[in-house]
Design a protein around this motif. Structure first.
Motif, mmCIF file in Angstrom:
data_model
loop_
_atom_site.group_PDB
_atom_site.id
_atom_site.type_symbol
_atom_site.label_atom_id
_atom_site.label_comp_id
_atom_site.label_asym_id
_atom_site.label_seq_id
_atom_site.Cartn_x
_atom_site.Cartn_y
_atom_site.Cartn_z
ATOM 1 N N ASP A 1 7.428 2.843 -2.355
ATOM 2 C CA ASP A 1 7.078 3.374 -1.235
ATOM 3 C C ASP A 1 6.174 2.915 -0.077
ATOM 4 O O ASP A 1 6.413 3.207 0.647
ATOM 5 N N ASP A 2 5.130 2.330 -0.448
ATOM 6 C CA ASP A 2 4.219 1.997 0.710
ATOM 7 C C ASP A 2 4.309 0.528 1.321
ATOM 8 O O ASP A 2 4.796 0.754 2.402
ATOM 9 N N ILE A 3 6.221 0.016 1.263
ATOM 10 C CA ILE A 3 6.906 -0.347 2.085
ATOM 11 C C ILE A 3 7.730 0.019 2.971
ATOM 12 O O ILE A 3 7.655 -0.179 4.010
ATOM 13 N N VAL B 124 4.290 -5.495 6.849
ATOM 14 C CA VAL B 124 4.978 -6.005 6.268
ATOM 15 C C VAL B 124 4.608 -7.953 5.609
ATOM 16 O O VAL B 124 5.315 -8.264 6.812
ATOM 17 N N VAL B 125 3.563 -8.401 4.556
ATOM 18 C CA VAL B 125 3.824 -9.666 4.660
ATOM 19 C C VAL B 125 4.182 -9.769 3.360
ATOM 20 O O VAL B 125 3.656 -9.601 2.569
ATOM 21 N N LEU B 126 4.828 -10.925 3.385
ATOM 22 C CA LEU B 126 5.577 -11.490 2.326
ATOM 23 C C LEU B 126 5.811 -13.260 2.200
ATOM 24 O O LEU B 126 5.535 -13.926 3.340
ATOM 25 N N LYS C 143 6.248 -4.455 12.071
ATOM 26 C CA LYS C 143 6.133 -5.867 11.799
ATOM 27 C C LYS C 143 6.363 -6.456 10.544
ATOM 28 O O LYS C 143 6.031 -5.597 9.311
ATOM 29 N N VAL C 144 7.125 -7.828 10.111
ATOM 30 C CA VAL C 144 6.852 -8.385 8.880
ATOM 31 C C VAL C 144 6.908 -9.970 9.735
ATOM 32 O O VAL C 144 7.156 -10.285 10.383
ATOM 33 N N VAL C 145 6.278 -10.486 8.451
ATOM 34 C CA VAL C 145 5.447 -11.756 8.942
ATOM 35 C C VAL C 145 6.038 -12.756 7.322
ATOM 36 O O VAL C 145 6.410 -11.954 6.310
ATOM 37 N N VAL C 146 7.027 -13.247 7.147
ATOM 38 C CA VAL C 146 7.789 -14.515 6.155
ATOM 39 C C VAL C 146 7.071 -15.190 6.311
ATOM 40 O O VAL C 146 6.679 -15.979 6.938
#
Ligand code: SF4
Length: 666
Positions: free
Chosen positions: A151-153, A159-161, A188-191
């Motif tokens: 759920d945190d996602i 979100v950092v992957l 935002k999403v960082v990969v």
């Protein structure tokens, strides 16, 4: 027609599945009531119904390649094991188990080896999966805590992957991320990954850093966070932006953008998996990640935390029951207090007093002739362990190899003197624990085929053969679950978090009807947390003129481990039906490699042949090949024939992501 709620046996997302049996046809759909997937399944999960056929199954016990009765197989195994223990002592015996085992099976194997044979030589393929993450959590929190939930996602701002191609390896979690992102465009999403993978499709920022340089990136972030001073922070001051960018091979602007986003985000979750863990410095990388969450206060509240994603369905269950050579059951350690507690609870007079051999060490000890009997349960180390030729040689020379297996012919079972037919998915009954600490039931809905038996039953019968039957007199996996829960509760001061006695007192009917249930977090462990000083290391392979490339390995979308199930499903083979190697356009042009051409990849240890795929998402000087192929599907596609068994000194997890190799067009 019957319908049964169960759990997918593949990745650590641990999706709920409803299996329907209609006139011998098995079909599956996602279980909408399961909190992990809420009805979704990925392509592997949705093909589960096609894996329940009996083609290739091991259905009868075998001794020296001949089908025999259970009594004969058990008698033979018992007498050969007794002889080895009598002559060479308990340290000459080892078990190598699997995150595919159910928690009850795992508990039984661990109890027999550590508690009654009297050595701690039981390790599992989970060593290859998340043992660095365990070290990271234990060093930071004093215990193996995973302080996050799926759920945190959905409740975060960033979100950092890191080292994760979740789109292929944890697909349902990725789908949840995509949906959350669509619902909240400000997220935002960082990969962070040397390769441009399918996961990058959702990335606002992709940092294609140099292989293995992750710790430098996170130590630099710790430096950028205006955190409380301490040893970890002091070391981080040596890592200003320019040094980080040079170390990681990234533009300063890109690193600065990541740091600014992380620091400004009110909430952030960092998801990490094999790209971090499978490294000679994996434990330090995990702590570098945990450090930035501690320093920024992004932990212990919704939408925040350092979240290790496990690769297997029951990697967490294995951790609970002590399925690693360096820990005891119920998350206990080899301390005098814990040893005393476990010995008294089990009534064991020969409990192993020191940690045992970890996966790579264990097979090295077989090769040296120190371990003379190995029992391999539900895993295929002849394919999945590094330096697989050496593993095969070790098994070929081992005086007693026993396997508990679903399939008759695997690369590993070829070396077995005794084969025990084990129940597979849909046939066995027990529990598993997924990446977010959630226990779910795997339920049987198919009859036991041939003479196949549950793993716990086989272990209990061998215990009986060795004279320990009274401690293994279970009649049902529920009894093992209750014993495991009672051990967890036994003199356990952690009762403040959850009344474990309640879990131990579940009736069989309550256990059978158990709905997915999440272990609570001990909030005091988070308040005790410490930042661990990390000195970033250079990457784990040293290319040279002879072996100029760094070879990376990993999963592809539609296959699972060594393909002993998914390799038999035609529609899953349509994605990739042979070993491949991804190469950058620049390297392909330089070497004259055409897209689709066969290529030979070799290291100091071995050779593999794969079909070249020219991929603009691949950095120059680096290659990527799938981990799955084995001798049954491709005689020369086994990547682990090339990989050296170098391990993280703290976790024993091998470096599977970096091997120096050369590539030549075929
Ligand atoms: Fe199974 Fe993982 Fe796919 Fe879920 S995401 S269906 S657990 S393989």
């Amino acid at each position: 027609m019957t319908e049964t709620r169960t759990t997918c046996p593949y990745c650590g997302v641990g999706c709920g599945v409803i299996a329907r049996v209609d006139a011998d046809e098995v079909s599956v759909r996602g279980d909408e009531s399961h909190p992990a997937n809420r009805g979704r399944l990925c392509v592997k999960g949705s093909a589960l119904g096609e894996t329940t056929g009996l083609a290739g199954r091991l259905l009868y016990p075998e001794v020296d390649d001949q089908p025999v009765s259970w009594d004969h197989a058990l008698d033979t195994a018992g007498s050969r094991l007794r002889e080895i223990i009598d002559i060479h002592g308990p340290q000459a015996v080892a078990f190598y188990a699997s995150g595919q085992l159910l928690t009850e099976d795992y508990y039984a194997a661990n109890k027999l080896m550590k508690g009654f044979i009297g050595a701690a030589n039981i390790d599992t393929n989970s060593r290859l999966c998340m043992s660095s993450a365990v070290v990271g959590y234990k060093r930071a929190f004093g215990e193996d805590i995973v302080p996050c939930s799926y759920d945190d996602i959905e409740q975060t701002d960033l979100v950092v992957l890191v080292g994760s191609n979740a789109a292929w390896t944890h697909p349902v979690l990725y789908q949840r991320l995509v949906q959350a992102r669509n619902a909240n465009p400000a997220m935002k999403v960082v990969v962070i990954d040397p390769r441009r993978t399918a996961t990058c499709d959702i990335a606002d920022l992709h940092l294609d850093l140099a292989p293995g340089s992750d710790a430098g990136l996170f130590v630099g972030l710790l430096n950028a966070i205006d955190g409380e001073e301490g040893d970890a922070q002091q070391l981080a001051h040596d890592w200003p932006l320019a040094r980080v960018a040079a170390f990681c091979g990234l533009a300063e602007e890109a690193v600065a953008t990541f740091y600014a986003w992380f620091i400004a985000a009110p909430r952030a979750v960092t998801l990490y998996t094999m790209g971090i863990n499978q490294s000679v410095s994996g434990s330090d990388k995990c702590n570098a990640i945990i450090n930035v969450h501690l320093a920024s206060g992004k932990i212990g509240r919704s939408g925040c935390g350092p979240f290790s994603l496990t690769g297997q369905p029951n990697a967490m269950g294995g951790r609970e029951v002590g399925g690693l050579a360096n820990q005891l059951a119920a998350h206990m350690n080899f301390t005098p207090d814990d040893l005393s507690r476990v010995a008294r609870f089990w009534g064991s007079e020969r409990l192993a007093q020191t940690p045992g051999l970890m996966a790579v060490e264990l097979f090295d000890a077989i090769a040296r002739g120190e371990v003379k009997a190995v029992w391999i349960m539900g895993t295929n180390p002849a394919v999945s362990l590094p330096d697989s030729h050496a593993v095969c040689q070790a098994l070929a020379a081992c005086p007693l190899v026993m396997v508990s297996e679903v399939m008759r012919d695997t690369d590993t079972s070829r070396f077995a003197h005794i084969r025990f037919p084990a129940l597979g998915w849909g046939e066995k009954d027990g529990t598993v624990t997924n990446s977010e600490r959630r226990i779910s039931r795997q339920r049987s809905f198919l009859p036991a085929p041939g003479e196949a038996k549950p793993d716990w039953w086989i272990i209990a019968r061998i215990a009986q053969q060795l004279g320990h039957g009274a401690a293994f007199a279970w009649d049902h996996p529920h009894a093992i679950f209750a014993e495991h829960a009672a051990l967890s509760a036994f003199e356990n001061h952690g009762e403040r978090v959850f009344n474990l006695a309640e879990l131990a007192s579940l009736t069989r009917a309550q256990w059978d009807g158990l709905v997915p249930w999440q272990w609570p977090i001990d909030p005091e462990a988070l308040t005790r947390a410490r930042r661990v000083p990390v000195v970033p290391q250079t990457h784990g392979a040293t290319p040279d003129a002879l072996y100029p490339f760094i070879l990376n390995s990993g999963r592809i979308r539609d296959q699972w481990h060594t393909m002993t199930r998914t390799g038999y499903v035609p529609r899953l083979m349509q994605h990739r039906d042979e070993p491949t190697v991804d190469i950058s356009p620049a390297d392909a042009a330089r070497l004259g490699v055409q897209d689709g051409q066969l290529a030979r990849i070799s290291s100091a240890r071995g050779l593999m042949v794969a079909r070249a795929q020219i991929n603009s998402g691949q950095r120059a000087g680096e290659l990527f090949a799938p981990m799955h192929w084995n001798s049954c599907f491709s005689r020369q596609g086994k990547i682990n024939a090339l990989v050296e068994g170098r391990c993280d000194p703290h976790s024993g997890q091998p470096e599977s992501k970096q091997t120096a190799v050369r590539l030549m067009p075929w």
